[in-house]
Write a protein that holds these residues in place. Structure first.
Motif, mmCIF file in Angstrom:
data_model
loop_
_atom_site.group_PDB
_atom_site.id
_atom_site.type_symbol
_atom_site.label_atom_id
_atom_site.label_comp_id
_atom_site.label_asym_id
_atom_site.label_seq_id
_atom_site.Cartn_x
_atom_site.Cartn_y
_atom_site.Cartn_z
ATOM 1 N N CYS A 50 45.004 39.953 34.307
ATOM 2 C CA CYS A 50 44.268 41.151 33.941
ATOM 3 C C CYS A 50 44.784 42.317 34.780
ATOM 4 O O CYS A 50 45.444 42.122 35.810
ATOM 5 C CB CYS A 50 42.763 40.977 34.119
ATOM 6 N N SER A 52 43.353 46.251 36.137
ATOM 7 C CA SER A 52 42.110 46.986 36.290
ATOM 8 C C SER A 52 42.092 48.275 35.484
ATOM 9 O O SER A 52 43.129 48.772 35.037
ATOM 10 C CB SER A 52 41.880 47.302 37.771
ATOM 11 N N CYS A 113 39.509 43.780 38.144
ATOM 12 C CA CYS A 113 39.357 43.191 36.820
ATOM 13 C C CYS A 113 39.024 41.711 36.978
ATOM 14 O O CYS A 113 38.932 41.197 38.094
ATOM 15 C CB CYS A 113 40.640 43.382 36.007
ATOM 16 N N SER A 114 38.867 41.045 35.866
ATOM 17 C CA SER A 114 38.493 39.635 35.898
ATOM 18 C C SER A 114 39.267 38.884 34.836
ATOM 19 O O SER A 114 39.566 39.420 33.766
ATOM 20 C CB SER A 114 36.992 39.473 35.657
ATOM 21 N N THR A 115 39.579 37.635 35.126
ATOM 22 C CA THR A 115 40.232 36.788 34.127
ATOM 23 C C THR A 115 39.231 35.848 33.451
ATOM 24 O O THR A 115 39.622 34.874 32.815
ATOM 25 C CB THR A 115 41.362 35.960 34.754
ATOM 26 N N THR A 116 37.961 36.158 33.585
ATOM 27 C CA THR A 116 36.959 35.427 32.812
ATOM 28 C C THR A 116 36.644 36.223 31.552
ATOM 29 O O THR A 116 36.836 37.437 31.499
ATOM 30 C CB THR A 116 35.672 35.217 33.628
#
Length: 133
Positions: A50, A52, A113-116
């Protein structure tokens, strides 16, 4: 309404490279976190990388660190995923995703950011990557 369309997938030999593109339309990618996910047959969809919404900070899954590179070009309203040294384990359908605009980014505040999957409201239809000799 933001729409995302991936391209660039295909059949690649082990050790090869390719670049996936994700073109956005209907709205801008500015101020949004963006991510790439993949889903192999019989497996859950997993986040691989990801970037941001502000500042360009990136996150990579351990399994792809050093081989995957995520970038974004807000002027072209497009995001990319460069994949090097492809392995058979990389075979999957790859999806791009984007969050709603993030207020903090508009205020030039860096937010990781997040990778979920949570937080990504917009998804492309996927592009198949097959690694095989």
């Amino acid at each position: 309404q933001l729409q995302l369309v991936e391209s660039g997938g295909g059949l690649v030999q082990p050790g090869g490279s390719l670049t996936l593109s994700c073109a956005a339309s209907g709205s801008a990618l500015n101020y949004r976190a963006i991510g790439w996910f993949r889903q192999a047959p019989g497996k859950e969809r997993e986040g691989v990388s990801c970037i941001s919404s502000y500042g360009g900070d990136t996150i990579y899954a351990d399994s792809v660190k050093g081989r995957f590179t995520i970038t974004r070009d807000n002027a072209k309203n497009t995001m990319y995923l460069r994949i090097d040294r492809l392995q058979s384990a990389d075979t999957a359908v790859y999806y791009c995703a984007a969050s709603p605009p993030i207020q903090a980014a508009i205020l030039k505040i860096r937010v990781p950011c997040s990778t979920t999957r949570g937080g990504y409201d917009y998804w492309g239809q996927g592009t198949q990557v097959t690694v095989s000799s």
